[in-house]
Motif scaffolding. Structure first.
Motif, PDB file in Angstrom:
ATOM      1  N   TYR A  80      42.686  97.313  54.793  1.00 34.08           N
ATOM      2  CA  TYR A  80      42.598  95.850  54.791  1.00 34.08           C
ATOM      3  C   TYR A  80      42.721  95.351  56.225  1.00 34.08           C
ATOM      4  CZ  TYR A  80      43.480  90.948  53.859  1.00 34.08           C
ATOM      5  OH  TYR A  80      43.397  89.587  53.852  1.00 34.08           O
ATOM      6  N   GLU A  91      48.461  97.478  53.434  1.00 35.17           N
ATOM      7  CA  GLU A  91      47.629  96.654  52.561  1.00 35.17           C
ATOM      8  C   GLU A  91      46.222  97.247  52.488  1.00 35.17           C
ATOM      9  OE1 GLU A  91      47.780  92.459  53.379  1.00 35.17           O
ATOM     10  OE2 GLU A  91      49.933  92.502  53.776  1.00 35.17           O
ATOM     11  N   TYR A  92      45.631  97.149  51.284  1.00 37.41           N
ATOM     12  CA  TYR A  92      44.352  97.800  51.053  1.00 37.41           C
ATOM     13  C   TYR A  92      43.456  96.979  50.134  1.00 37.41           C
ATOM     14  CZ  TYR A  92      47.196 101.488  52.907  1.00 37.41           C
ATOM     15  OH  TYR A  92      48.043 102.195  53.715  1.00 37.41           O
ATOM     16  N   PHE A  93      42.144  97.111  50.346  1.00 39.41           N
ATOM     17  CA  PHE A  93      41.172  96.651  49.372  1.00 39.41           C
ATOM     18  C   PHE A  93      40.991  97.775  48.355  1.00 39.41           C
ATOM     19  CE2 PHE A  93      39.490  93.982  52.950  1.00 39.41           C
ATOM     20  CZ  PHE A  93      39.589  92.742  52.323  1.00 39.41           C
ATOM     21  N   GLN A 114      40.485  94.191  44.407  1.00 40.95           N
ATOM     22  CA  GLN A 114      41.848  93.685  44.486  1.00 40.95           C
ATOM     23  C   GLN A 114      42.479  94.021  45.840  1.00 40.95           C
ATOM     24  OE1 GLN A 114      44.275  94.242  40.979  1.00 40.95           O
ATOM     25  NE2 GLN A 114      42.485  94.383  39.633  1.00 40.95           N
ATOM     26  N   HIS A 115      43.249  93.081  46.349  1.00 35.21           N
ATOM     27  CA  HIS A 115      43.984  93.245  47.606  1.00 35.21           C
ATOM     28  C   HIS A 115      45.413  93.614  47.229  1.00 35.21           C
ATOM     29  CE1 HIS A 115      45.712  90.999  51.402  1.00 35.21           C
ATOM     30  NE2 HIS A 115      45.941  92.305  51.439  1.00 35.21           N
ATOM     31  N   LYS A 117      49.308  95.570  48.016  1.00 39.48           N
ATOM     32  CA  LYS A 117      50.351  96.024  48.939  1.00 39.48           C
ATOM     33  C   LYS A 117      50.848  97.371  48.438  1.00 39.48           C
ATOM     34  CE  LYS A 117      53.647  95.163  52.155  1.00 39.48           C
ATOM     35  NZ  LYS A 117      53.390  94.832  53.574  1.00 39.48           N
ATOM     36  N   ASN A 139      50.083  93.038  43.749  1.00 43.00           N
ATOM     37  CA  ASN A 139      48.767  92.419  43.877  1.00 43.00           C
ATOM     38  C   ASN A 139      48.879  91.161  44.733  1.00 43.00           C
ATOM     39  OD1 ASN A 139      46.698  90.291  43.028  1.00 43.00           O
ATOM     40  ND2 ASN A 139      45.829  92.112  42.087  1.00 43.00           N
ATOM     41  N   THR A 142      42.874  88.854  43.939  1.00 46.60           N
ATOM     42  CA  THR A 142      41.790  89.510  43.200  1.00 46.60           C
ATOM     43  C   THR A 142      40.512  88.708  43.369  1.00 46.60           C
ATOM     44  OG1 THR A 142      43.314  90.413  41.557  1.00 46.60           O
ATOM     45  CG2 THR A 142      40.984  90.294  40.938  1.00 46.60           C
ATOM     46  N   GLN A 195      37.229  91.914  57.175  1.00 42.60           N
ATOM     47  CA  GLN A 195      37.774  91.144  56.058  1.00 42.60           C
ATOM     48  C   GLN A 195      36.682  90.447  55.267  1.00 42.60           C
ATOM     49  OE1 GLN A 195      40.028  87.221  56.430  1.00 42.60           O
ATOM     50  NE2 GLN A 195      41.748  88.675  56.392  1.00 42.60           N
ATOM     51  N   THR A 214      36.736  89.988  50.440  1.00 41.81           N
ATOM     52  CA  THR A 214      37.802  89.005  50.255  1.00 41.81           C
ATOM     53  C   THR A 214      37.438  87.965  49.204  1.00 41.81           C
ATOM     54  OG1 THR A 214      38.577  89.287  52.527  1.00 41.81           O
ATOM     55  CG2 THR A 214      39.224  87.264  51.403  1.00 41.81           C
TER      56      THR A 214
END
Length: 579
Positions: A80, A91-93, A114-115, A117, A139, A142, A195, A214
């Motif tokens: 992310y 943090e990740y996509f 979804q983004h 943690k 989460n 989304t 992003q 995003t």
């Protein structure tokens, strides 16, 4: 395609070399994303209406249809980035799967990114500190993948699923947004550039297109996967599957009665047939801004079964503006599996490298918990050199450095007094190399068919077979560093002059500095769904719009000789490999 035979000594040696090099490592810890958690944008929306009521694994479920859109695990994880292009640690996509496994049962599953943690506390037991067995993933947001600019259209005139049929009024907002569903695509690969820009890889056509990770807004039309000739050059044809809408008649499309067609329809078309669950599974953004795109398999309902490995393509992203399409630059080569494996589960970039990637392989394990009968796991983490191929265009330089079912846990990170761990699920489809030492692995749960071990739901840690799970593992040495012995020795077969990746003028997509965060992506076994419905006439294939040439690097004769010698030595000392 025909390929030259390979000597048994070379085959044995390369396989043995791939499996002997387990590197010293340790489990940092486990995380779970509760299946009970439903993001707000997915609440109160009907789904699972095409799944029959029953209790048959992979084909029916007792609690359908669902009143919300359930979590089904993740098919990919990517770094992310913040608005300035910097990697945000932890943090990740995460790319959701297509729903319930096939175009036949997933027309009411909204595709989403979804983004999340994902961070695990860990201290090497300093001050005798310990932490919970599972840490919950959070989460942050989304994004529904949707097509407001109407880029997604098939050659026969077909539009996206919500144009023709949705379950009920709970889908009204999704219809207005033009949300993509699991009937349109099966997204299994995601390469995040920034992003606001990514390339999505689909396994159901297979095809690629640009998307804003995003917002979920589709940024380009899809681009089909070109077929190749015996030399690896694009031959003017394209891959397709029986779930590809192009094979449906418009009458059937408009009546919402074509969720897939018979295999023979694809045979009779101008396309090269591939399995509907065999498209893009491993998608990796390289340091030069281009992408290594791995098909999942060469088995199943496909014309590619005779090839020496799974295909890997070189993709150049669009420029991230609306309407700019990604492009297939060329064919990289074939990736050959270790013994027992048959599917690409995911691929991750090696930080700072455009030559090496990390690959997780898998098979269909498990099937219940009774031995014999449950099968045997084959989840190997390997590193491979994309730039050196043999006369059959197979990647020559590959080492497997870890087995997901034999993870060392010297710090007892999961607190059970057992110093081994097995990351077992159909399927481990998410992989992201975090830095020179560590990676994160994630699962696609294949909900509602999550309990593949057939374990009692009263088990203390039932989330191990129900929730999406993540595993953090670190190596003792910097095995993912291009300056470390492993990769330096792996790539000695070609000179520095031969190594640079060939690029087109458009290859310079905007990227941030090489990340030190993990990116993982899962793969899903094809799920048997509702029986095939009405089929239509096949549409003609589009004319070829791009061509490319495969890189044929010089093979040194000493390489085959060293492999053969290595194979004999390993055969003599095979008992030592297990230690």
């Amino acid at each position: 395609m025909k390929f030259a035979p390979v000597s048994l000594s070379v085959l044995f040696a390369s396989s043995a070399l791939g499996q002997e090099d387990k590197k010293e490592h340790y489990l940092v810890g486990l995380l779970n994303y509760p299946n009970s958690y439903i993001p707000e944008v997915l609440q109160g929306v009907s789904s699972g209406n095409a799944i029959p009521v029953g209790d048959q694994m992979w084909s029916s479920a007792p609690n359908v249809p669902f009143t919300d859109v359930p979590g089904v695990g993740f098919s990919d994880m990517e770094l992310y980035y913040d608005a300035d292009g910097n990697v945000v640690k932890g943090e990740y996509f995460c790319l959701s799967d297509n729903g319930f496994g096939s175009s036949d049962n997933s027309a009411d599953y909204p595709l989403n990114i979804q983004h999340l943690k994902i961070q695990k506390p860990f201290t090497y037991r300093h001050a005798e500190t310990t932490f919970e067995k599972y840490t919950e993933v959070t989460n942050i947001g989304t994004a529904l993948i949707h097509d407001p600019d109407q880029y997604i259209k098939w050659e026969n005139g077909a539009d996206i699923q919500v144009t023709y049929g949705v379950p009920d009024e709970t889908w009204d907002e999704y219809v207005n947004l033009r949300v993509l569903t699991g009937r349109d695509f099966d997204p299994e690969g995601l390469a995040v550039i920034s992003q606001e820009c990514a390339v999505l890889g689909d396994e159901m056509m297979p095809a690629i297109f640009m998307v804003n990770p995003t917002t979920g807004v589709v940024l380009s039309p899809f681009v089909r996967t070109p077929d190749i000739d015996e030399k690896g050059a694009f031959n003017g044809k394209f891959l397709s599957t029986r779930s590809d809408k192009v094979h449906c008649s418009m009458e059937a499309v408009e009546a919402d009665t074509c969720s897939s067609v018979e295999s023979s329809v694809v045979d009779d078309s101008e396309y090269t047939k591939h399995d509907k669950s065999g498209g893009y599974e491993g998608f990796s953004l390289l340091a030069d801004g281009t992408i290594a795109a791995f098909l999942e398999k060469k088995s199943g309902d496909t014309d590619l079964s005779g090839e020496p490995g799974v295909r890997v393509y070189h993709v150049v992203p669009g420029d991230c503006s609306s309407g700019s399409e990604p492009e297939f630059a060329k064919f990289f080569g074939f990736y050959k599996f270790e013994v027992g494996a048959g599917n690409i589960a995911d691929v991750s970039t090696i930080p700072g490298s455009s030559r090496f990637v990390a690959v997780i392989e898998r098979n269909g394990f498990p099937s219940g918990h009774m031995w014999p009968g449950a099968g045997n796991p084959a989840n190997h983490l390997c590193v491979v050199d994309l730039l050196d191929v043999d006369e059959d265009m197979v990647f020559k330089n590959k080492k497997c450095i870890l087995n997901y079912h034999n993870i060392d846990d010297p710090w007892d990170a999961d607190g059970n007094g057992i110093f081994k761990y097995g990351h077992t699920q159909v399927t481990n489809e998410a992989l992201v190399v975090v830095d020179d030492y560590c990676f994160i692995a994630g699962t696609d749960t294949n909900y509602p068919w999550t309990n593949q071990f057939a374990i009692s739901e009263s088990a203390e840690f039932f989330q191990e077979v129900s929730d999406a799970r993540f595993m953090v593992v670190c190596f003792v040495e910097p095995v993912f560093s291009t300056d470390y012995t492993l990769l330096k020795e792996l790539g000695t077969e070609i000179s520095a002059e031969e190594a640079p990746v060939e690029e087109t003028e458009d290859a310079k997509a905007p990227v941030s500095e090489p990340a030190s965060e993990p990116v993982s992506e899962p793969e899903v076994e094809e799920v048997a769904g509702v029986p095939d419905t009405e089929t239509g006439e096949a549409a003609p294939a589009p004319s070829v719009s791009r061509a490319g040439n495969v890189r044929n690097l010089r093979e040194e004769s000493t390489y085959s000789m060293s492999l053969a010698a290595g194979g004999l030595l390993l055969a003599a000392g095979g008992f030592f490999l297990a230690n």
